[in-house]
Design a protein around this motif. Structure first.
Motif, PDB file in Angstrom:
ATOM      1  N   MET A 276       0.831  -1.211   0.000  1.00 16.55           N
ATOM      2  CA  MET A 276       0.000   0.000   0.000  1.00 16.55           C
ATOM      3  C   MET A 276       0.862   1.256   0.000  1.00 16.55           C
ATOM      4  O   MET A 276       0.515   2.257  -0.645  1.00 16.55           O
ATOM      5  N   GLU A 277       1.985   1.220   0.686  1.00 16.10           N
ATOM      6  CA  GLU A 277       2.905   2.361   0.666  1.00 16.10           C
ATOM      7  C   GLU A 277       3.485   2.550  -0.733  1.00 16.10           C
ATOM      8  O   GLU A 277       3.576   3.681  -1.225  1.00 16.10           O
ATOM      9  N   ASP A 278       3.855   1.447  -1.379  1.00 16.21           N
ATOM     10  CA  ASP A 278       4.361   1.528  -2.759  1.00 16.21           C
ATOM     11  C   ASP A 278       3.323   2.151  -3.687  1.00 16.21           C
ATOM     12  O   ASP A 278       3.659   2.979  -4.542  1.00 16.21           O
ATOM     13  N   GLU A 279       2.068   1.761  -3.520  1.00 12.99           N
ATOM     14  CA  GLU A 279       0.994   2.329  -4.341  1.00 12.99           C
ATOM     15  C   GLU A 279       0.876   3.833  -4.127  1.00 12.99           C
ATOM     16  O   GLU A 279       0.682   4.592  -5.080  1.00 12.99           O
ATOM     17  N   MET A 280       0.990   4.281  -2.865  1.00 12.09           N
ATOM     18  CA  MET A 280       0.878   5.711  -2.570  1.00 12.09           C
ATOM     19  C   MET A 280       2.054   6.480  -3.162  1.00 12.09           C
ATOM     20  O   MET A 280       1.874   7.556  -3.735  1.00 12.09           O
TER      21      MET A 280
END
Length: 187
Positions: free
Chosen positions: A61-65
């Motif tokens: 999810m951090e990578d997506e953000m």
């Protein structure tokens, strides 16, 4: 899109939504797979079919953000760092503002310092792919670091204390000064 694809997408959405709800309430280290599964209305085996553990989910999810922020700077080039720092600063600030809630939740607590370093690394990689000479250009890398880190620090420290347009204008003028200084300096 087949029925199975829709189910997988729906499960992913439920997992991520449950994670965001829990993450808004507690540190990452305190989130248990069982409580996430209960909230998402899925089995633990379903969770583990998608993610190795809570940290893998957090990283995804951090990578997506990070990707969302970097993709909001279309066709980022080395020229943007050396000639268009005002634009770069303004667009970064806007990306931070658009995603403020999600960034604040995902990168709180022990994860706080990770976000902007990952954004800077992703931007640097993006620029290097279009201009391999960027990797060897220390001045432009420093200007990029200054713009990214400075913009984010200012955003987190002063957003809401000053009109956004004035704050962006101030950041842009500082970035222009850094850009001019960097272009006139040889290392």
């Amino acid at each position: 899109m087949g029925f199975l694809d829709i189910r997988i997408e729906k499960t992913e959405r439920a997992i991520k939504q449950a994670f965001m709800e829990l993450r808004a309430q507690k540190p990452l280290e305190k989130i248990k797979v069982k409580e996430l599964c209960d909230l998402a209305c899925i089995n633990k085996s379903t969770f583990y079919a998608h993610y190795q553990d809570i940290y893998a989910l957090a990283n995804a999810m951090e990578d997506e953000m990070v990707e969302v922020v970097v993709e909001s700077l279309p066709q980022l080039t080395a020229r943007d760092v050396s000639e268009r720092t005002e634009w770069l600063t303004r667009e970064m600030f806007r990306a931070f503002t658009r995603n403020q809630t999600e960034i604040g939740i995902l990168f709180s607590g022990s994860r706080q310092g990770l976000f902007i370093n990952r954004v800077e690394a992703a931007m640097s990689k993006c620029i290097s792919e279009s201009d391999p000479s960027f990797d060897a250009d220390v001045v432009r890398k420093i200007v990029l670091s200054f713009c990214v880190q400075g913009c984010y620090y200012t955003f987190t420290s002063y957003c809401g204390q000053m009109d956004e347009k004035r704050l962006v204008a101030l950041l842009a003028s500082i970035a222009r000064a850094a850009q001019k200084s960097g272009c006139n300096t040889t290392i």
